[in-house]
Design an enzyme around this catalytic site. Sequence first.
Site, mmCIF file in Angstrom:
data_model
loop_
_atom_site.group_PDB
_atom_site.id
_atom_site.type_symbol
_atom_site.label_atom_id
_atom_site.label_comp_id
_atom_site.label_asym_id
_atom_site.label_seq_id
_atom_site.Cartn_x
_atom_site.Cartn_y
_atom_site.Cartn_z
ATOM 1 N N CYS A 35 0.838 -1.196 0.000
ATOM 2 C CA CYS A 35 0.000 0.000 0.000
ATOM 3 C C CYS A 35 0.878 1.254 0.000
ATOM 4 C CB CYS A 35 -0.952 0.071 1.188
ATOM 5 S SG CYS A 35 -2.004 -1.361 1.363
ATOM 6 N N ARG A 60 5.488 -0.573 -5.177
ATOM 7 C CA ARG A 60 5.245 -1.286 -3.920
ATOM 8 C C ARG A 60 4.233 -2.413 -4.094
ATOM 9 N NH1 ARG A 60 6.246 2.969 0.409
ATOM 10 N NH2 ARG A 60 4.649 2.069 1.694
ATOM 11 N N TRP A 106 -3.016 -2.688 -1.521
ATOM 12 C CA TRP A 106 -2.686 -4.089 -1.766
ATOM 13 C C TRP A 106 -3.564 -4.886 -0.817
ATOM 14 C CZ3 TRP A 106 -0.415 -8.219 0.986
ATOM 15 C CH2 TRP A 106 0.029 -9.272 0.194
ATOM 16 N N ASN A 132 -2.427 2.441 5.674
ATOM 17 C CA ASN A 132 -1.534 1.303 5.418
ATOM 18 C C ASN A 132 -1.448 0.501 6.703
ATOM 19 O OD1 ASN A 132 -0.979 2.392 2.969
ATOM 20 N ND2 ASN A 132 1.180 2.823 3.362
ATOM 21 N N GLY A 133 -1.414 -0.821 6.595
ATOM 22 C CA GLY A 133 -1.284 -1.644 7.796
ATOM 23 C C GLY A 133 -2.524 -2.505 7.976
ATOM 24 N N GLU A 517 18.718 -17.949 -4.775
ATOM 25 C CA GLU A 517 18.355 -16.616 -5.254
ATOM 26 C C GLU A 517 17.944 -16.653 -6.735
ATOM 27 O OE1 GLU A 517 17.525 -13.996 -3.971
ATOM 28 O OE2 GLU A 517 17.875 -12.377 -5.383
ATOM 29 N N LYS A 521 14.291 -15.519 -8.131
ATOM 30 C CA LYS A 521 14.086 -14.495 -9.159
ATOM 31 C C LYS A 521 13.153 -15.011 -10.247
ATOM 32 C CE LYS A 521 15.038 -11.738 -7.459
ATOM 33 N NZ LYS A 521 15.603 -11.599 -6.161
ATOM 34 N N GLU A 524 9.504 -15.387 -8.978
ATOM 35 C CA GLU A 524 8.837 -14.113 -8.721
ATOM 36 C C GLU A 524 8.335 -13.429 -9.976
ATOM 37 O OE1 GLU A 524 10.487 -11.433 -5.292
ATOM 38 O OE2 GLU A 524 12.112 -12.078 -6.567
ATOM 39 N N HIS A 540 19.394 -36.757 -3.164
ATOM 40 C CA HIS A 540 18.499 -37.162 -2.080
ATOM 41 C C HIS A 540 17.035 -36.867 -2.397
ATOM 42 C CE1 HIS A 540 21.976 -38.046 0.388
ATOM 43 N NE2 HIS A 540 22.501 -36.934 -0.095
ATOM 44 N N LYS A 639 6.719 -4.886 -2.709
ATOM 45 C CA LYS A 639 8.154 -4.588 -2.628
ATOM 46 C C LYS A 639 8.656 -4.804 -1.214
ATOM 47 C CE LYS A 639 12.223 -3.249 -3.759
ATOM 48 N NZ LYS A 639 13.060 -4.349 -4.285
HETATM 49 O O1 M6R Z 1 13.140 -5.166 2.181
HETATM 50 P P1 M6R Z 1 13.624 -6.511 2.599
HETATM 51 O O2 M6R Z 1 14.998 -6.814 2.129
HETATM 52 O O3 M6R Z 1 13.477 -6.751 4.063
HETATM 53 O O4 M6R Z 1 12.640 -7.525 1.879
HETATM 54 C C1 M6R Z 1 12.723 -8.903 2.088
HETATM 55 C C2 M6R Z 1 11.950 -9.655 1.055
HETATM 56 O O5 M6R Z 1 10.592 -9.334 1.104
HETATM 57 C C3 M6R Z 1 12.465 -9.395 -0.352
HETATM 58 O O6 M6R Z 1 13.822 -9.697 -0.467
HETATM 59 C C4 M6R Z 1 11.679 -10.240 -1.378
HETATM 60 O O7 M6R Z 1 11.949 -11.579 -1.212
HETATM 61 C C5 M6R Z 1 12.005 -9.759 -2.791
HETATM 62 N N1 M6R Z 1 10.827 -9.691 -3.574
HETATM 63 C C6 M6R Z 1 12.966 -10.643 -3.485
HETATM 64 O O8 M6R Z 1 13.194 -10.295 -4.797
#
Ligand code: M6R
Length: 644
Positions: A35, A60, A106, A132-133, A517, A521, A524, A540, A639
Site C-alpha cells: 500500500c 510497492r 494491496w 496502510n497496515g 536466489e 528471481k 517471482e 536425495h 516490494k
Molecule cells: O526489504 P527486505 O529486504 O526486508 O525484503 C525482504 C523480502 O521481502 C524481499 O527480499 C523479497 O523476497 C524480494 N521480492 C525478493 O526479490
Amino acid sequence: MVFSIFSIVGRRDCIRTAFRLALEKLHHINKRNMCGIVGYAGGREASEVILKGLQRLEYRGYDSAGMAVLNDGMNIIKVKGKVSELAKLSKKKKLNGNIGIGHTRWATHGEPNEINAHPHTGSHRNFSLVHNGIIENYDVLRRNLEEKGHLFAGESDTEVLAHLIEEIHELSDIDFFQAIQQALLQVKGTYGIAVVHKYHPDRIIVARKGSPLLIGVGEGENFVASDASPIIEYTKKVVYLEDEEMAVITRDGYEVSTLKNVPLTKEVHELAMSLEQIEKGGFPHFMLKEIFEQGDTIADCMRGRLIVHENRIQLGGLEGFVDKLAGARRVIIAACGTSWHSGLVGEYLFEYLAHMSVEVEYASEFRYREQLIDERDVMIVISQSGETADTLAALREAKRRGAMVLGICNVVGSTIARETDAGVYTHAGPEIGVASTKAFTAQVTVLTMMAMLLGRQNKVLSDAMMKELVKELNNIPKKVEEILKDTSVIEEVARLFTYAPNFLYLGRSYNFPVALEGALKLKEISYIHAEGYPAAEMKHGPIALIDEHMPVVVIAATDHTNDKIISNMEEVKARKGRLIAISSNGQSGVGRLAEFNITIPETHDSLTPLLAVIPLQLLAYFIAVNRKCHVDQPRNLAKSVTVE
Ligand code: M6R
C-alpha cells in the site's frame, strides 16, 4: 536469430544510449512496502501531485487506488486496477483543489475492488481516510459499531477505523483530531494513516504505528507519504514519524505530537536520493536498470570502506561495536527473502574469513521460536527496505532480550535502520523493481567487508590473504560490467526455455545461496516453478525430477568444489537433463558437459556470489519479458512486506 541488446555497453551512460537504440528495434520485447500513501497541502493542484506520487509508489505493489481532494466539499474517486485508470477518472471528474490524500491498496482484508479501495469514510461522508497496515481487532470493532447502527459498504478493516472515528467524534464534544487519537488508542495492529475533513479544509491529519510515514517539508507546501519517492521531486527535507506519533499538516507548516498529546520537536533530515535515481533512465524496466547499475552500486557500497592502499576495511557505522561482534557467543542473522539469501552467503563468509559461526534465520520463524538469545549474542538484521514486518519483529525481540542488534539496510532512515544499535548502509540507491537485484549484491558486499574486518580482528586473515581479497573485491565492479557487456548466451537460453514449466538451480558452498536466489528471481517474475538446492542434495530427492525436459542451472564457479560439481553435472547429464552452467573463465570440465556455458570472470572463491548471481538475474528477466509478465510489479507481490 538471437539479437543481443547489449552489444555496445560501457559505463552507465553508454548503457542507456545502447539501450534506447536497441529498444527501437526490439518490437518483440514487451513489456509490494505494501500500500502507498501520498498527501498534499499547498498551492498546486493536489490531484496532480497525488497522481504522480501514486505512480511513483506503484512499485510497492497494489491492486486498487483512490484519492480524496478537498475543495468546496470533498471529492472521492476510486478504481480497481491501475493508477492510470484513476488519472483518467480524475480528469473526467475535474478534481480541483489544493489539499488531498491518495492511496494504492494491496488487498489484505476484502477483495481488491472499488468499494474496498481507499479512501474510506464514515456514514456521513464528512471525512476521508487512507490507511496502510492492518487493524487486527477490526472484527470486534465492526460488530460493536454495527450494533450502534453503522452500515458498512465493504469488508475492509480500514472502513471500520473510519466508522470508529466518526462514532467517537459524533458522540462526544471532542474535536476531530482528538477523535482520531481516541480511535487509534482502541485499535490493535498497525497503521500509517492520513485523514482530511471537509469542515477543516486546511489540514491533513496523519498518524503512524508500525507502518512508515514521512512528512515532506516544502515552502508554502507540505507533503505526507509512505516513502520518499513521491516527494523527492518537490523537496529533500523530510521528517520521519515514529510509532504512536501524529501530525497536523497544513500548507504553512506541521505540528507533531504523540498519540497522548505530548508536543514534539522533530529533526528535519535531508534526503540523499535524487529524482534520476527513481526514474527508469531509458531502460524498459526498473529491474533491468537496477541489474545494470550493479557495477556502480557495488563500487558505491565499498567507497570509503575498502581502503586499498592501506589493505584494510573501515566500516564507520560499526565503530565501537566490532569488539562485541567479534567476541559474541552467537551471531544470528535474521532476514526474509532475498535478504535471507544474502545472509546465507554471509554465513559462509563469516565462517571462512573470520572463523565465526553464524546461524541464519528466517525472521518470520525466529520470532515464534523458543528464544535462547541474550546479551551475550549479536543479531544482524538484513533488509533492503528496512521496513519488513517480520525482520523488524525479530530485531525488537532480540533487543528486548538484551542482544546487540546490527543492521544492513538500504533505505536510509528506515525503521529498521533507526531501531538497530548500529549498522552499515548498503548505499545501492532506491530499488524500485519488486524483484531485488542490486540490493542483494550490495548486501553481500557489506557482509564480505564485515567478514574481512572480523577476520583481521580475530587474527585469522593473514596480510597476504587480506591483500588478495582487498584487490579482488576492488576489481568486482569491473568484472560485473564485463558480464553485462555480452548477454547473448543468456538471452538464447531464455528464448529456448521461456515456456519450461520447471527449473532446477544447483550450487555448492558460497553459491548454494546463489542457486536459491536464482530460483527465487525466476519464480517471482516469470511465475515458473523453480527450486534451488545444494548440488549434492540432488541425489536425495530432486534427481527424480530430471529428464530431457528439465533445465538445470548449475553454478560451477568455485574452484574448491570444482570436482564435486563436475560429478553432479555428470549425474544430470546421464539423465538427459538440460544443463546450463555458470562457470568461471577457464574452469575445467564444465564446457564439455553443459549445453550452455555462461562464463563469468575469475575471482576469489568467496567473492563468486557477487558475479554468479548477475546472469541468473538476467535469465529470470529475459524469460519474464518473453512471457510478457509484469517484470517490475509481479502479481501478488509487494516490494516490502510490512504486514506479518
Ligand atoms: O526489504 P527486505 O529486504 O526486508 O525484503 C525482504 C523480502 O521481502 C524481499 O527480499 C523479497 O523476497 C524480494 N521480492 C525478493 O526479490
